[in-house]
Design a protein around this motif. Sequence first.
Motif, mmCIF file in Angstrom:
data_model
loop_
_atom_site.group_PDB
_atom_site.id
_atom_site.type_symbol
_atom_site.label_atom_id
_atom_site.label_comp_id
_atom_site.label_asym_id
_atom_site.label_seq_id
_atom_site.Cartn_x
_atom_site.Cartn_y
_atom_site.Cartn_z
ATOM 1 N N LEU A 88 -50.282 41.092 23.552
ATOM 2 C CA LEU A 88 -51.042 40.866 22.327
ATOM 3 C C LEU A 88 -50.490 39.639 21.619
ATOM 4 C CD1 LEU A 88 -51.279 44.490 20.886
ATOM 5 C CD2 LEU A 88 -52.754 43.364 22.561
ATOM 6 N N SER A 89 -51.375 38.936 20.949
ATOM 7 C CA SER A 89 -50.963 37.780 20.181
ATOM 8 C C SER A 89 -51.602 37.835 18.798
ATOM 9 C CB SER A 89 -51.353 36.484 20.888
ATOM 10 O OG SER A 89 -50.816 35.367 20.233
ATOM 11 N N CYS A 90 -50.879 37.349 17.822
ATOM 12 C CA CYS A 90 -51.388 37.293 16.453
ATOM 13 C C CYS A 90 -51.198 35.877 15.945
ATOM 14 C CB CYS A 90 -50.637 38.282 15.570
ATOM 15 S SG CYS A 90 -51.009 38.158 13.805
ATOM 16 N N ALA A 91 -52.294 35.251 15.547
ATOM 17 C CA ALA A 91 -52.255 33.895 15.007
ATOM 18 C C ALA A 91 -52.387 33.957 13.492
ATOM 19 C CB ALA A 91 -53.380 33.061 15.603
ATOM 20 N N ALA A 92 -51.470 33.300 12.799
ATOM 21 C CA ALA A 92 -51.432 33.351 11.335
ATOM 22 C C ALA A 92 -51.838 32.013 10.732
ATOM 23 C CB ALA A 92 -50.029 33.724 10.861
ATOM 24 N N SER A 93 -52.519 32.100 9.610
ATOM 25 C CA SER A 93 -52.868 30.905 8.852
ATOM 26 C C SER A 93 -52.880 31.251 7.372
ATOM 27 C CB SER A 93 -54.226 30.357 9.287
ATOM 28 O OG SER A 93 -55.242 31.309 9.066
ATOM 29 N N GLY A 94 -52.739 30.211 6.548
ATOM 30 C CA GLY A 94 -52.800 30.412 5.106
ATOM 31 C C GLY A 94 -51.492 30.880 4.486
ATOM 32 N N LEU A 95 -50.418 30.891 5.237
ATOM 33 C CA LEU A 95 -49.117 31.250 4.696
ATOM 34 C C LEU A 95 -48.043 30.404 5.371
ATOM 35 C CD1 LEU A 95 -47.937 32.987 7.245
ATOM 36 C CD2 LEU A 95 -49.006 34.909 6.112
ATOM 37 N N THR A 96 -46.879 30.349 4.721
ATOM 38 C CA THR A 96 -45.752 29.623 5.299
ATOM 39 C C THR A 96 -45.113 30.551 6.323
ATOM 40 O OG1 THR A 96 -45.433 28.476 3.193
ATOM 41 C CG2 THR A 96 -43.637 28.354 4.803
ATOM 42 N N PHE A 97 -45.608 30.465 7.546
ATOM 43 C CA PHE A 97 -45.299 31.443 8.585
ATOM 44 C C PHE A 97 -43.803 31.632 8.771
ATOM 45 C CE2 PHE A 97 -46.459 34.060 12.071
ATOM 46 C CZ PHE A 97 -45.537 33.832 13.081
ATOM 47 N N SER A 98 -43.045 30.556 8.702
ATOM 48 C CA SER A 98 -41.615 30.618 9.002
ATOM 49 C C SER A 98 -40.815 31.386 7.956
ATOM 50 C CB SER A 98 -41.050 29.214 9.168
ATOM 51 O OG SER A 98 -41.224 28.476 7.978
ATOM 52 N N THR A 99 -41.437 31.783 6.858
ATOM 53 C CA THR A 99 -40.736 32.568 5.842
ATOM 54 C C THR A 99 -41.170 34.040 5.845
ATOM 55 O OG1 THR A 99 -42.345 32.134 4.073
ATOM 56 C CG2 THR A 99 -40.544 30.541 4.353
ATOM 57 N N TYR A 100 -42.000 34.402 6.814
ATOM 58 C CA TYR A 100 -42.530 35.755 6.861
ATOM 59 C C TYR A 100 -42.007 36.542 8.058
ATOM 60 C CZ TYR A 100 -45.808 35.257 3.046
ATOM 61 O OH TYR A 100 -46.360 35.105 1.802
ATOM 62 N N ALA A 101 -41.578 37.758 7.769
ATOM 63 C CA ALA A 101 -41.369 38.707 8.847
ATOM 64 C C ALA A 101 -42.738 39.128 9.378
ATOM 65 C CB ALA A 101 -40.608 39.929 8.349
ATOM 66 N N MET A 102 -42.795 39.433 10.649
ATOM 67 C CA MET A 102 -44.049 39.839 11.272
ATOM 68 C C MET A 102 -43.864 41.190 11.949
ATOM 69 S SD MET A 102 -46.001 37.351 10.463
ATOM 70 C CE MET A 102 -47.451 37.818 11.406
ATOM 71 N N GLY A 103 -44.914 41.965 11.913
ATOM 72 C CA GLY A 103 -44.822 43.290 12.513
ATOM 73 C C GLY A 103 -46.075 43.640 13.281
ATOM 74 N N TRP A 104 -45.899 44.528 14.227
ATOM 75 C CA TRP A 104 -47.023 45.127 14.949
ATOM 76 C C TRP A 104 -47.041 46.617 14.626
ATOM 77 C CZ3 TRP A 104 -50.876 42.729 17.387
ATOM 78 C CH2 TRP A 104 -50.683 41.398 17.784
ATOM 79 N N PHE A 105 -48.220 47.081 14.325
ATOM 80 C CA PHE A 105 -48.430 48.487 14.005
ATOM 81 C C PHE A 105 -49.575 48.994 14.861
ATOM 82 C CE2 PHE A 105 -45.854 48.754 10.121
ATOM 83 C CZ PHE A 105 -45.649 47.404 9.892
ATOM 84 N N ARG A 106 -49.724 50.291 14.927
ATOM 85 C CA ARG A 106 -50.849 50.838 15.670
ATOM 86 C C ARG A 106 -51.321 52.133 15.036
ATOM 87 N NH1 ARG A 106 -47.741 52.583 21.290
ATOM 88 N NH2 ARG A 106 -46.621 54.407 20.446
ATOM 89 N N ARG A 107 -52.595 52.399 15.261
ATOM 90 C CA ARG A 107 -53.175 53.660 14.824
ATOM 91 C C ARG A 107 -53.903 54.274 16.009
ATOM 92 N NH1 ARG A 107 -56.732 53.406 9.733
ATOM 93 N NH2 ARG A 107 -54.790 53.868 8.647
#
Length: 123
Positions: free
Chosen positions: A20-39
């Motif tokens: 899986l891949s997640c592409a981010a935009s609209g934020l300063t990506f390098s200052t954000y923790a990223m997570g994967w969740f599921r339901r």
Amino acid sequence: QVQLVESGGGLAQAGDSLRLSCAASGLTFSTYAMGWFRRAPGKERESVAAITWNGGSVNYADSVKGRFTISRDNAKRTVDLQMNNLKREDTAVYYCAARLWYWSQELGAWNYWGQGTQVTVAS
């Protein structure tokens, strides 16, 4: 406007791998923790894996340890989830999320969410 867009879901057989891949935009990506969740069907959303802003710390749910790997590329603004040895119980909608700096196991602590991508594992 922050956008997190997941891709890579689909149908797999037990024992297969998916990425899986997640592409981010609209934020300063390098200052954000990223997570994967599921339901999973009929269940609450749960944390699967998370990574700090610089990749220095990662966290995994016990159910995926040794099978899933989270990674990030700050230059590409992406976070990936490599899922190996998939099991039927991995069937769920997978979501990408972001929060500043450090990961949290509290769902409410995450600021931004993607729309999700379906992963279905057939036995």
